[in-house]
Design a protein around this motif. Structure first.
Motif, PDB file in Angstrom:
ATOM      1  N   GLY A 274     -26.002 -64.716 107.785  1.00 40.93           N
ATOM      2  CA  GLY A 274     -27.388 -64.199 108.269  1.00 40.93           C
ATOM      3  C   GLY A 274     -27.620 -63.861 109.921  1.00 40.93           C
ATOM      4  N   PHE A 275     -26.511 -64.568 110.547  1.00 35.60           N
ATOM      5  CA  PHE A 275     -26.542 -64.197 112.000  1.00 35.60           C
ATOM      6  C   PHE A 275     -25.307 -63.262 112.200  1.00 35.60           C
ATOM      7  CE2 PHE A 275     -27.813 -68.724 111.783  1.00 35.60           C
ATOM      8  CZ  PHE A 275     -28.884 -68.481 112.906  1.00 35.60           C
ATOM      9  N   GLU A 276     -24.488 -62.847 111.077  1.00 37.40           N
ATOM     10  CA  GLU A 276     -23.670 -61.764 111.346  1.00 37.40           C
ATOM     11  C   GLU A 276     -24.379 -60.456 110.783  1.00 37.40           C
ATOM     12  OE1 GLU A 276     -20.459 -61.422 112.331  1.00 37.40           O
ATOM     13  OE2 GLU A 276     -19.724 -63.504 112.305  1.00 37.40           O
ATOM     14  N   HIS A 277     -25.286 -60.653 109.831  1.00 36.51           N
ATOM     15  CA  HIS A 277     -26.045 -59.548 109.556  1.00 36.51           C
ATOM     16  C   HIS A 277     -26.921 -59.031 110.627  1.00 36.51           C
ATOM     17  CE1 HIS A 277     -27.954 -56.813 106.826  1.00 36.51           C
ATOM     18  NE2 HIS A 277     -29.165 -57.505 106.908  1.00 36.51           N
ATOM     19  N   VAL A 278     -27.618 -59.947 111.267  1.00 33.66           N
ATOM     20  CA  VAL A 278     -28.339 -59.601 112.393  1.00 33.66           C
ATOM     21  C   VAL A 278     -27.658 -59.025 113.456  1.00 33.66           C
ATOM     22  CG1 VAL A 278     -29.702 -60.835 114.398  1.00 33.66           C
ATOM     23  CG2 VAL A 278     -30.315 -61.353 111.885  1.00 33.66           C
ATOM     24  N   LEU A 279     -26.583 -59.479 113.661  1.00 35.04           N
ATOM     25  CA  LEU A 279     -25.575 -58.572 114.714  1.00 35.04           C
ATOM     26  C   LEU A 279     -25.371 -57.309 114.243  1.00 35.04           C
ATOM     27  CD1 LEU A 279     -23.358 -61.763 115.859  1.00 35.04           C
ATOM     28  CD2 LEU A 279     -24.689 -60.246 117.475  1.00 35.04           C
ATOM     29  N   ASP A 280     -25.028 -57.059 113.010  1.00 33.39           N
ATOM     30  CA  ASP A 280     -24.866 -55.744 112.376  1.00 33.39           C
ATOM     31  C   ASP A 280     -25.774 -54.759 112.564  1.00 33.39           C
ATOM     32  OD1 ASP A 280     -22.149 -56.616 111.744  1.00 33.39           O
ATOM     33  OD2 ASP A 280     -22.808 -56.890 109.686  1.00 33.39           O
ATOM     34  N   LEU A 281     -27.234 -55.024 112.360  1.00 35.83           N
ATOM     35  CA  LEU A 281     -28.215 -54.447 112.405  1.00 35.83           C
ATOM     36  C   LEU A 281     -28.678 -54.246 113.864  1.00 35.83           C
ATOM     37  CD1 LEU A 281     -30.513 -56.249 109.676  1.00 35.83           C
ATOM     38  CD2 LEU A 281     -29.557 -53.957 109.530  1.00 35.83           C
ATOM     39  N   VAL A 282     -28.519 -55.218 114.532  1.00 35.43           N
ATOM     40  CA  VAL A 282     -28.801 -54.970 116.148  1.00 35.43           C
ATOM     41  C   VAL A 282     -27.956 -54.025 116.839  1.00 35.43           C
ATOM     42  CG1 VAL A 282     -29.076 -56.461 118.183  1.00 35.43           C
ATOM     43  CG2 VAL A 282     -30.284 -57.229 116.288  1.00 35.43           C
ATOM     44  N   GLU A 283     -26.633 -54.289 116.330  1.00 36.52           N
ATOM     45  CA  GLU A 283     -25.574 -53.380 117.238  1.00 36.52           C
ATOM     46  C   GLU A 283     -25.919 -51.992 116.726  1.00 36.52           C
ATOM     47  OE1 GLU A 283     -21.720 -56.072 117.708  1.00 36.52           O
ATOM     48  OE2 GLU A 283     -21.954 -54.949 115.934  1.00 36.52           O
ATOM     49  N   ARG A 284     -26.268 -51.499 115.619  1.00 37.76           N
ATOM     50  CA  ARG A 284     -26.638 -50.058 115.025  1.00 37.76           C
ATOM     51  C   ARG A 284     -27.947 -49.609 115.880  1.00 37.76           C
ATOM     52  NH1 ARG A 284     -26.462 -50.888 109.011  1.00 37.76           N
ATOM     53  NH2 ARG A 284     -27.429 -48.755 109.233  1.00 37.76           N
ATOM     54  N   ALA A 285     -28.596 -50.388 115.854  1.00 35.27           N
ATOM     55  CA  ALA A 285     -30.280 -50.122 116.177  1.00 35.27           C
ATOM     56  C   ALA A 285     -30.159 -49.805 117.564  1.00 35.27           C
ATOM     57  CB  ALA A 285     -31.089 -50.979 115.964  1.00 35.27           C
ATOM     58  N   SER A 286     -29.217 -50.863 118.287  1.00 39.24           N
ATOM     59  CA  SER A 286     -29.246 -50.674 119.997  1.00 39.24           C
ATOM     60  C   SER A 286     -28.427 -49.462 120.315  1.00 39.24           C
ATOM     61  CB  SER A 286     -28.210 -51.877 120.314  1.00 39.24           C
ATOM     62  OG  SER A 286     -29.243 -53.045 120.350  1.00 39.24           O
ATOM     63  N   ALA A 287     -27.634 -49.032 119.481  1.00 40.92           N
ATOM     64  CA  ALA A 287     -26.969 -47.799 119.746  1.00 40.92           C
ATOM     65  C   ALA A 287     -27.707 -46.401 119.643  1.00 40.92           C
ATOM     66  CB  ALA A 287     -25.451 -47.664 119.033  1.00 40.92           C
ATOM     67  N   ALA A 288     -28.782 -46.668 118.680  1.00 45.13           N
ATOM     68  CA  ALA A 288     -29.520 -45.649 118.273  1.00 45.13           C
ATOM     69  C   ALA A 288     -30.650 -45.491 119.522  1.00 45.13           C
ATOM     70  CB  ALA A 288     -29.939 -45.770 116.956  1.00 45.13           C
ATOM     71  N   LEU A 289     -31.006 -46.960 119.737  1.00 41.99           N
ATOM     72  CA  LEU A 289     -32.016 -46.707 120.752  1.00 41.99           C
ATOM     73  C   LEU A 289     -31.452 -46.453 122.318  1.00 41.99           C
ATOM     74  CD1 LEU A 289     -34.607 -47.910 122.150  1.00 41.99           C
ATOM     75  CD2 LEU A 289     -33.709 -50.092 122.371  1.00 41.99           C
TER      76      LEU A 289
END
Length: 154
Positions: A131-146
């Motif tokens: 779950g923590f890995e998944h959060v990091l994956d999502l946050v990394e991708r969304a942060s790049a888009a942001l």
């Protein structure tokens, strides 16, 4: 530009988003133009460091969360920040209830702004390591888009 990331307790998802986005902003040389913070809609963990598992998994990817401390969203945040991004629907609803009528901040779901296949960052607190890995994956991708979105505004 001032961005606030918000989850429930400010010990897992939102400090992770703060650290990841800050890392990307610094890598882009924009740390003087983009202010980043995180907060929670609940007051349970005020003053506490992020969850040790969030720190551990983030550290493996080069992100430092240990110096961050949880705080609760306050009415002033709605004027202090340009963009307040909730990690899930419940926290977005809480933010909408807390938002003063005259507030200028834009509210949104962090992931919903981008085509990432889901619109909420799941809370890893009661789950396993994945779950923590998944959060990091999502946050990394969304942060790049942001970051790309904000660069277009600057």
């Amino acid at each position: 530009m001032k961005v606030l990331f918000v989850c429930l307790g400010n010990i897992c998802r939102s400090p992770t988003a703060e650290a990841v986005f800050r890392h990307q902003v610094q890598a882009a040389g924009l740390e003087r133009r983009i202010h980043i913070d995180s907060a929670g809609t609940a007051d349970w963990h005020q003053g506490k460091a992020p969850d040790s598992r969030s720190c551990q998994f983030a550290s493996r990817r080069g992100y430092a969360l240990e110096s961050l401390r949880a705080r609760q969203v306050c009415p002033e945040d709605f004027d202090r920040f340009d963009l307040i991004l909730a990690m899930d629907h419940d926290n977005l609803a809480r933010l909408q209830q807390l938002r003063p009528a005259s507030a200028r901040a834009e509210l949104d779901l962090f992931l919903k702004r981008y085509d990432l296949g889901c619109d909420a960052v799941p809370d890893p607190y009661y789950g396993g390591d994945d779950g923590f890995e998944h959060v990091l994956d999502l946050v990394e991708r969304a942060s790049a888009a942001l970051l790309a979105e904000i660069k277009g505004r600057l």
